[in-house]
Design a protein around this motif. Structure first.
Motif, PDB file in Angstrom:
ATOM      1  N   UNK A  58       0.879  -1.173   0.000  1.00  0.00           N
ATOM      2  CA  UNK A  58       0.000   0.000   0.000  1.00  0.00           C
ATOM      3  C   UNK A  58       0.910   1.216   0.000  1.00  0.00           C
ATOM      4  N   UNK A  59       0.813   2.019  -1.040  1.00  0.00           N
ATOM      5  CA  UNK A  59       1.699   3.174  -1.160  1.00  0.00           C
ATOM      6  C   UNK A  59       3.145   2.723  -1.168  1.00  0.00           C
ATOM      7  N   UNK A  60       3.962   3.297  -0.276  1.00  0.00           N
ATOM      8  CA  UNK A  60       5.379   2.946  -0.175  1.00  0.00           C
ATOM      9  C   UNK A  60       5.612   1.748   0.743  1.00  0.00           C
ATOM     10  N   UNK A  61       4.567   1.314   1.473  1.00  0.00           N
ATOM     11  CA  UNK A  61       4.719   0.206   2.411  1.00  0.00           C
ATOM     12  C   UNK A  61       4.607  -1.146   1.739  1.00  0.00           C
ATOM     13  N   UNK A  62       5.366  -2.117   2.258  1.00  0.00           N
ATOM     14  CA  UNK A  62       5.340  -3.464   1.687  1.00  0.00           C
ATOM     15  C   UNK A  62       5.661  -4.488   2.774  1.00  0.00           C
ATOM     16  N   UNK A  63       4.853  -5.548   2.820  1.00  0.00           N
ATOM     17  CA  UNK A  63       5.111  -6.687   3.690  1.00  0.00           C
ATOM     18  C   UNK A  63       5.212  -7.930   2.819  1.00  0.00           C
ATOM     19  N   UNK A  64       6.195  -8.782   3.119  1.00  0.00           N
ATOM     20  CA  UNK A  64       6.402 -10.027   2.380  1.00  0.00           C
ATOM     21  C   UNK A  64       6.246 -11.187   3.356  1.00  0.00           C
ATOM     22  N   UNK A  80      -1.721  -1.358   7.121  1.00  0.00           N
ATOM     23  CA  UNK A  80      -1.134  -0.052   6.790  1.00  0.00           C
ATOM     24  C   UNK A  80      -2.191   1.035   6.639  1.00  0.00           C
ATOM     25  N   UNK A  81      -3.319   0.864   7.312  1.00  0.00           N
ATOM     26  CA  UNK A  81      -4.354   1.891   7.267  1.00  0.00           C
ATOM     27  C   UNK A  81      -5.332   1.697   6.125  1.00  0.00           C
ATOM     28  N   UNK A  82      -6.330   2.541   6.088  1.00  0.00           N
ATOM     29  CA  UNK A  82      -7.347   2.478   5.050  1.00  0.00           C
ATOM     30  C   UNK A  82      -6.766   2.833   3.683  1.00  0.00           C
ATOM     31  N   UNK A  83      -7.376   2.272   2.651  1.00  0.00           N
ATOM     32  CA  UNK A  83      -6.948   2.557   1.292  1.00  0.00           C
ATOM     33  C   UNK A  83      -6.912   1.300   0.445  1.00  0.00           C
TER      34      UNK A  83
END
Length: 121
Positions: A58-64, A80-83
């Motif tokens: 989401x946006x600049x965030x990433x989880x693997x 990572x919040x709404x969206x």
């Protein structure tokens, strides 16, 4: 004559490779029924039992995350919040190389985003 045969074989091979990609994508289940709670459920049976990865962005965030190759349903947080989240399933091809099996988007719109919790197993 030989050239036409080779061209025909090549077209068949290319067609079958696209068919395999689509069949793999159809075997992936990204269950969004609990997206309103901030979680998604994912399963995929890897025909070759290769390593699988889930990428949630989401946006600049990433989880693997790792994903079980045997089809076990696993639950992942949308933390990572709404969206709009992009969820990708990748399969290991060799060493550190992966191929995209499926990609989808999930929309999260929770009133209390801090309440995103994974269910206990």
């Amino acid at each position: 004559m030989k050239r036409r045969i080779y061209q025909s074989i090549l077209l068949i091979v290319i067609g079958l490779s696209f068919l395999k990609i689509n069949l793999d994508a159809n075997q992936v289940i990204i269950d969004q029924k609990d997206a309103d709670k901030g979680i998604v459920h994912i399963s995929y049976v890897s025909p070759n039992k290769r390593r699988l990865k889930v990428i949630i962005e989401k946006g600049e965030g990433k989880y693997v995350y790792n994903l079980d190759a045997g089809g076990k349903v696993e639950t992942y947080p949308l933390q990572m919040g709404n969206g709009t989240y992009k969820i990708s399933i990748l399969e290991n091809t060799k060493a550190d190389k992966f191929r995209l099996v499926k990609c989808t988007e999930v929309e999260l719109n929770m009133e209390k985003i801090e309440e995103v919790k994974l269910p206990r197993e």
